[in-house]
Design an enzyme around this catalytic site. Structure first.
Site, PDB file in Angstrom:
ATOM      1  N   LYS A  34       0.796  -1.208   0.116  1.00 39.23           N
ATOM      2  CA  LYS A  34       0.019  -0.051  -0.047  1.00 39.23           C
ATOM      3  C   LYS A  34       0.883   1.309   0.073  1.00 39.23           C
ATOM      4  CE  LYS A  34      -0.400  -0.369   5.032  1.00 39.23           C
ATOM      5  NZ  LYS A  34      -1.085  -0.777   6.307  1.00 39.23           N
ATOM      6  N   ARG A 130     -10.739  -0.350  15.335  1.00 41.38           N
ATOM      7  CA  ARG A 130     -10.303   0.591  13.983  1.00 41.38           C
ATOM      8  C   ARG A 130     -11.500   0.078  12.855  1.00 41.38           C
ATOM      9  NH1 ARG A 130      -4.666   1.317  10.876  1.00 41.38           N
ATOM     10  NH2 ARG A 130      -5.169  -0.952  10.320  1.00 41.38           N
ATOM     11  N   TYR A 256      16.306  30.269   7.098  1.00 41.91           N
ATOM     12  CA  TYR A 256      15.025  30.879   7.606  1.00 41.91           C
ATOM     13  C   TYR A 256      14.968  31.018   9.037  1.00 41.91           C
ATOM     14  CZ  TYR A 256      13.232  30.467   2.648  1.00 41.91           C
ATOM     15  OH  TYR A 256      12.926  30.306   1.562  1.00 41.91           O
ATOM     16  N   MET A 304      12.409  24.108   1.209  1.00 41.04           N
ATOM     17  CA  MET A 304      11.499  23.240   0.331  1.00 41.04           C
ATOM     18  C   MET A 304      12.526  22.187  -0.527  1.00 41.04           C
ATOM     19  SD  MET A 304       8.474  23.991  -2.225  1.00 41.04           S
ATOM     20  CE  MET A 304       7.463  25.043  -1.127  1.00 41.04           C
TER      21      MET A 304
END
Ligand SMILES: *Cc1c(COP(=O)(O)O)cnc(C)c1O
Length: 360
Positions: A34, A130, A256, A304
C-alpha cells in the site's frame, strides 16, 4: 551531479523476503505494498517480488487496479475492503480478495448482481477498535457471508494486532491473539494475522497468511531497533548532492528564521534536497547527513528544495559530492527518532519529483 534520488535496491528486497520466510516458514506471504509500496515505488517492488510471494495487499481498490495494470496476476487483498457498491463487480472480475469489516458491506454484497463470487475474508476487531466486526457481530456476519452465493467458501478470517511492536504490552497482545484463535475455531478457511512486528515477536500470529510490510523494506517496526539489528537490509537509500559551498564566519546566522548560528568559522554545504522531496522539516539542528563517509550535522531549518550541513572548517568536500539522507550507512530509523515520528512516515512521504532509481 545527481539531484534527489531514491535508490531502490531490489536485491535487498529479495534478501529481506528470504529472511522473513525463515521467520515464518509455514506461512504464505502477503507482501503489503500500500501507499506506493511505502514510498518505494509499487510497480518496482511488485515486479521484484512477484515470483517470491503468494499475494499482495493494498489498502484501496485503485491501488489494486494499478497492480493489475502492471501485469501482476497474483491475488491482491484489499485490507480496507470496498467503499462503494460499484466496486464489487470490479473485485469479482479482477479476482481481488476483500476484507469485509462491516454489516453495511454485507448489505452491499447482498444487493449487488455479480457475474462470479468473490474471495472474502471476514475482518474482526480484536483490540485496535479501527475496522472489524465487534464481538457481538462476528457470528451473524459470518452466517450472512456463508449463506451468500456471492462469496467463495470457505470464508477467510483476518485481523490486525494493535500492540505487536510494544513488547511491554504483552498481556494486551496475548489477549488479542487468544481471542483471534477463539474465533478462528469456527473457520476452516484462510487465517491472516501477523504484520511485521507480529511475525518477529509473536510466533502464534504466523498464521496461514502473514502480512509483512515495513520489514520487507529493511526497516524495523520497533522504535529502539534498526533493520540491521533484525538481520534486514535497507531497500531505499535517499541521496542528493552538495550543490554549493559557503565559507561562513563564527556568529553568522543560517537559514530561514536564523535558527542556527555558526559556533566557529566553518564551511557550510548546501544539499539539494528539502521537505518538497520528503525530507522532514521537523529534523532538529545537528541531525546526521552522510557525506564522504562521515556524518555531518544539519544546520538551520530544512527548506523546500535544500538543506544546510556544517561540513567543518577543514572540509575537503566538493560541489557534486554525494549526500546520503538515509538508507545505506544511515538508518532511516535514526532520522525518524530525531523527528519524533516513525520511519514508515518518512519513506511514505517521498514526493513524486524524486528520481526513483532501481538497483538490481
Ligand atoms: C499496513 C498494514 C500491514 C503491514 O504492517 P507492517 O507493520 O508494515 O508490517 C498489515 N496489515 C494491515 C491491516 C495493515 O494496514
Amino acid at each position: 551531479m545527481k539531484s534527489v534520488t531514491a535508490v531502490i535496491n531490489t536485491q535487498a528486497l529479495i534478501s529481506n523476503i528470504e529472511r522473513i520466510k525463515g521467520m515464518a516458514p509455514h506461512s504464505k506471504l502477503v507482501a503489503v505494498v500500500k501507499a506506493n509500496a511505502y514510498g518505494h515505488g509499487v510497480i518496482t517492488v511488485a515486479q521484484a517480488l512477484d515470483s517470491k510471494v503468494d499475494a499482495f495487499a493494498v489498502a484501496r481498490l485503485p491501488e489494486a487496479l494499478e497492480l493489475r495494470a502492471a501485469g501482476i496476476v497474483k491475488p491482491v487483498i484489499l485490507l480496507e475492503g470496498f467503499l462503494n457498491d460499484e466496486d464489487l463487480p470490479v473485485i469479482a472480475e479482477q479476482g481481488f480478495y476483500t476484507a469485509i469489516h462491516d454489516q453495511e458491506q454485507i448489505n452491499a454484497l447482498e444487493r449487488t448482481e455479480l457475474a462470479q463470487p468473490i474471495h472474502a475474508w471476514l475482518k474482526i476487531d480484536i483490540g485496535m477498535h479501527r475496522l472489524g466486526a465487534a464481538k457481538d457481530e462476528v457470528k451473524s456476519m459470518k452466517a450472512r457471508l456463508e449463506a451468500s452465493d456471492k462469496v467463495i467458501k470457505p470464508l477467510g478470517l483476518i485481523s490486525h494486532l494493535s500492540v505487536a511492536d510494544c513488547p511491554e504490552q504483552s498481556a494486551y497482545n496475548e489477549e488479542q491473539i487468544n481471542y483471534f484463535f477463539e474465533v478462528a475455531q469456527d473457520f476452516t478457511g484462510d487465517l491472516c494475522l501477523g504484520n511485521s512486528a507480529g511475525i518477529i515477536s509473536w510466533p502464534q500470529s504466523r498464521t496461514t497468511y502473514v502480512r509483512p510490510g515495513i520489514i520487507m523494506y529493511g526497516i524495523s517496526p520497533y522504535t529502539d531497533k534498526t533493520g540491521a539489528d533484525l538481520g534486514l537490509t535497507p531497500v531505499m537509500t535517499l541521496k542528493s548532492s552538495i550543490i554549493a559551498l559557503r565559507h561562513i564566519k563564527k556568529g553568522d546566522r543560517v537559514g530561514y528564521g536564523a535558527t542556527w548560528t555558526a559556533p566557529h568559522d566553518t564551511i557550510l554545504g548546501i544539499v539539494g534536497a528539502g521537505y518538497g522531496d520528503g525530507y522532514p522539516r521537523s529534523v532538529p539542528n545537528g541531525s546526521p547527513v552522510l557525506i564522504n563517509g562521515r556524518k555531518v550535522p544539519t544546520a538551520g531549518r530544512v527548506c523546500m528544495d535544500m538543506l544546510f550541513v556544517d561540513l567543518g572548517p577543514d572540509s575537503q568536500d566538493k560541489i557534486g559530492d554525494e549526500a546520503i539522507l538515509w538508507g545505506e550507512g544511515l538508518p532511516v530509523e535514526h532520522i525518524a527518532n530525531l523527528c519524533g515520528t516513525i520511519p514508515y512516515e518518512l519513506v511514505c512521504r517521498i514526493m513524486p519529483r524524486v528520481n526513483m532509481e532501481v538497483k538490481a
